[in-house]
Design an enzyme around this catalytic site. Structure first.
Site, PDB file in Angstrom:
ATOM      1  N   HIS A  16       5.770  -4.892   8.858  1.00 13.14           N
ATOM      2  CA  HIS A  16       5.787  -6.258   9.370  1.00 13.14           C
ATOM      3  C   HIS A  16       5.903  -7.280   8.237  1.00 13.14           C
ATOM      4  CE1 HIS A  16       3.818  -4.988  13.428  1.00 13.14           C
ATOM      5  NE2 HIS A  16       5.130  -4.892  13.438  1.00 13.14           N
ATOM      6  N   CYS A  64      -7.792   1.640   7.294  1.00 15.53           N
ATOM      7  CA  CYS A  64      -7.238   2.314   6.128  1.00 15.53           C
ATOM      8  C   CYS A  64      -7.818   1.764   4.830  1.00 15.53           C
ATOM      9  CB  CYS A  64      -5.707   2.234   6.152  1.00 15.53           C
ATOM     10  SG  CYS A  64      -5.014   0.765   5.382  1.00 15.53           S
ATOM     11  N   HIS A 120       4.352   1.985  11.924  1.00 14.07           N
ATOM     12  CA  HIS A 120       3.261   1.786  12.884  1.00 14.07           C
ATOM     13  C   HIS A 120       3.137   2.903  13.905  1.00 14.07           C
ATOM     14  CE1 HIS A 120       4.914  -2.145  11.533  1.00 14.07           C
ATOM     15  NE2 HIS A 120       3.667  -2.285  11.163  1.00 14.07           N
ATOM     16  N   CYS A 125       3.012   5.895   9.049  1.00 14.01           N
ATOM     17  CA  CYS A 125       1.997   6.035   7.997  1.00 14.01           C
ATOM     18  C   CYS A 125       1.100   7.218   8.323  1.00 14.01           C
ATOM     19  CB  CYS A 125       1.170   4.754   7.909  1.00 14.01           C
ATOM     20  SG  CYS A 125      -0.227   4.875   6.758  1.00 14.01           S
ATOM     21  N   THR A 167      -5.728   0.732  12.395  1.00 14.38           N
ATOM     22  CA  THR A 167      -6.000   0.862  10.956  1.00 14.38           C
ATOM     23  C   THR A 167      -6.061  -0.461  10.204  1.00 14.38           C
ATOM     24  OG1 THR A 167      -3.646   1.103  10.410  1.00 14.38           O
ATOM     25  CG2 THR A 167      -4.869   3.126  10.903  1.00 14.38           C
ATOM     26  N   HIS A 169      -0.285  -4.914  19.632  1.00 13.65           N
ATOM     27  CA  HIS A 169       0.218  -4.474  18.335  1.00 13.65           C
ATOM     28  C   HIS A 169       0.945  -3.143  18.491  1.00 13.65           C
ATOM     29  CE1 HIS A 169       0.205  -3.125  14.104  1.00 13.65           C
ATOM     30  NE2 HIS A 169       0.097  -4.401  13.807  1.00 13.65           N
ATOM     31  N   GLU A 203       1.163  -0.566  16.595  1.00 14.77           N
ATOM     32  CA  GLU A 203       0.370   0.610  16.263  1.00 14.77           C
ATOM     33  C   GLU A 203      -0.479   1.039  17.453  1.00 14.77           C
ATOM     34  OE1 GLU A 203      -3.484   1.834  13.609  1.00 14.77           O
ATOM     35  OE2 GLU A 203      -2.101   0.383  12.706  1.00 14.77           O
ATOM     36  N   CYS A 229       0.854  -1.183   0.000  1.00 15.93           N
ATOM     37  CA  CYS A 229       0.000   0.000   0.000  1.00 15.93           C
ATOM     38  C   CYS A 229       0.897   1.243   0.000  1.00 15.93           C
ATOM     39  CB  CYS A 229      -0.901   0.010   1.230  1.00 15.93           C
ATOM     40  SG  CYS A 229       0.021   0.130   2.788  1.00 15.93           S
TER      41      CYS A 229
END
Length: 316
Positions: A51, A204, A84, A106, A174, A134, A136, A22
């Site tokens: 990741h 996202c 992240h 991001c 996301t 996680h 993020e 992406c």
């Protein structure tokens, strides 16, 4: 030998589209590569830039050094923050060590951080829908650790108890599965009528598009193979989305991880890749399948993704 012979046969491969990288992943990888070119090796990166084991290995070969925490970086060196995101405390520690920081977070993750600051700044408790372990989520919680509650599933949403039920908001990791995240948000909305949320859910565009794409092909397949690393949240969610369509789905880091026993009797295979998995891994997987017999490849139709994010000024 039996597994090999059982896996032989003619097959059709359905490629989900879109798949693989992406815009946020492209940007993050480009940031590290440009930093190495501009500042020379080594360039340090806190945690995995994205990741995916293949991406990390390729960047290591170019001169990236991946560390777990900031205190592993020698003073004065270049440090890249991964896609992240990180907590304000991590940023402060990097500044205190005199590191030259390049932020590859991001922009869609940065948007969630901004939402959390806005909500908590006006006195709300924020329900962060996501997985607590996680990276993020760790970074997002760090924006206001005393005022953010991670809600991992419907059961947690049903029992969560904020400080003031009349002053609550929600945000999302996301890379969640769209349907599950919406179920959790639905429970929160029922329990807290004044619940505030983003104008658009935080999941996202790439996660949404890839989940819709794999869902579109799954019911036509005997097996779905998702290319991605085990610690990639969006890749794991693709497996779960396919499985909820009633088809067997497996996560593989690359073609070498495909268990030949899983191919027995399989004549139509769906293939997709998480947003952090390099496109060439899909090509290699299709090539390896062709070594087991004639393969016809059909790609699903989808609108192209034309989103691009600008690079940080340090490497632009």
């Amino acid at each position: 030998m039996d597994a090999w012979s059982d896996a032989l046969g003619e097959r059709e491969v359905l490629l989900a589209s879109p798949r693989s990288f992406c815009a946020g992943v492209d940007r993050a990888i480009d940031v590290v590569a440009r930093a190495i070119d501009r500042y020379g090796a080594p360039v340090y990166v806190r945690r995995q830039i994205v990741h995916n084991a293949h991406v990390v290995r390729e960047l290591e070969q170019r001169g990236a050094v991946f560390v777990t925490e900031v205190d592993e970086v020698p003073p004065g060196q270049v440090l890249v923050f991964a896609a992240h995101g990180v907590t304000p405390a991590v940023r402060a520690e990097a500044d205190a060590r005199g590191l030259s920081v390049i932020d590859a977070t991001c922009p869609l993750v940065s948007k969630v951080h901004s939402e959390v600051r806005r909500y908590t700044g006006r006195g709300d408790t924020v329900f962060l829908i996501g997985h607590g372990d996680h990276e993020e989520v760790e970074g997002t919680v760090g924006e206001a650790p005393g005022n953010v509650i991670v809600v991992e599933d419907v059961a947690a949403a049903a029992r969560v108890a904020p400080r003031d039920p009349g002053r609550v908001a929600y945000a999302m990791q996301t890379t969640l599965a769209i349907d599950e995240a919406e179920q959790i948000a639905g429970v929160l909305r029922e329990r807290f009528p004044t619940l505030q949320g983003p104008r658009r859910d935080d999941i996202c565009y790439a996660t949404t598009n890839r989940q819709q794409a794999v869902r579109a092909i799954a019911r036509e397949c005997d097996l779905v193979l998702v290319v991605g690393s085990a610690n990639s949240s969006n890749s794991v969610r693709l497996v779960e989305v396919a499985q909820r369509e009633g088809v067997e789905a497996l996560l593989v880091d690359d073609a070498g991880q495909v268990d030949l026993r899983a191919l027995k009797g399989v004549r139509r295979i769906g293939i997709t890749a998480g947003a952090s998995a390099p496109p060439h891994l899909v090509d290699e997987l299709v090539h390896c399948l062709s070594g087991l017999g004639p393969v016809t490849v059909r790609e699903s139709q989808a609108e192209p993704e034309n989103i691009h994010f600008t690079l940080p000024r340090e490497v632009s």
